[in-house]
Scaffold this active site. Sequence first.
Site, PDB file in Angstrom:
ATOM      1  CE  LYS A 202      -0.894  -0.076  -1.390  1.00 54.56           C
ATOM      2  NZ  LYS A 202       0.387  -0.805  -1.433  1.00 54.56           N
ATOM      3  CE  LYS A 255       0.099   3.596   0.455  1.00 55.68           C
ATOM      4  NZ  LYS A 255       1.249   2.740   0.137  1.00 55.68           N
TER       5      LYS A 255
END
Length: 330
Positions: A202, A255
């Site tokens: 992320k 992400k």
Amino acid sequence: MNPIVNPALHSPRRLRRQAAMRALVREHQLSPSDFILPLFVVAGESVRNEVPSMPGVYQTSVDQTVATAREAAGLGIPAVILFGVPESCEKDVIGSEAWNPEGLVQQVIRAIKAELPQMLVMTDACFCEYTEHGHCGVLDHRHDRDEAATLGNLQRLAISYAEAGADVVAPSGMVDGMVAAMREALDASAHPGVAVMSYAIKYASAYYGPFRDAADSAPQFGDRKAYQMDPANRREALRELALDLAEGADIVMVKPALAYMDLIRDVRNSCDTPVAAYNVSGEYSMVKAAAMNGWIDERAVVLETLLGFKRAGADMILTYHALDAARWLG
């Protein structure tokens, strides 16, 4: 020199001329069964507040969230992921409302499972929506995150979601050791069947802006660069991946997705664990804004983008486009 290719013998166009032929040789397929629909839950009844920076996305009360999940199931979407958006008065410095057994997310889990027992219910496991300061865990006196205290709270959170009936918990705070801590807590509390989908990779991305409107989770000071990844780093992602796999992650996520398709491919090439891609809020909002201005064909761009995530190696896609995309594919 390269040999001259005889176009009469080697013509790729032969396999493109007819729609039926293109369908027959197509390498990747997109289906509603690939999608996970994010949902934002707020207090009240019959509440359906559109997020200004995300046209078509709503904050919904428990009853309306269940209605949206019902719609998703009818379109063939197999899973939702829940984000709680508590009242300001329910926030504190550690985010304790997150593991309240009567919290918004816990209520929705039970309600969806009662009506749609076959739907997979996933829960984002983080504290930024629940803390006064908007950071992803407990902070010390220097405003640095206290990892040990945050891990203990993540264990409480995982157990609370599992007891409410969640199928998957998804730690998203990039806390070192988060997967192992949650796995240990779930197993010790007699929930070994609950899976962990880790936000393993992320990045500290500018693409998250609209989400912070939807979840009311913008940090009140500083930023999250001390625990989310530097967008310049690629090799570091494989280190994060290896750690989460060693700790027992059942699914790993990249992400954002759009500017990080190289990472999706790297992860796919590095493991045989299912890979999720999060088509995040900024990606969604850019497409919506361009479509509303008549600059792009929304349907064509959305489906091409989602197919690109599949081609890059994603097995599943978290996307705010899920309902529309499922209708178009249907």
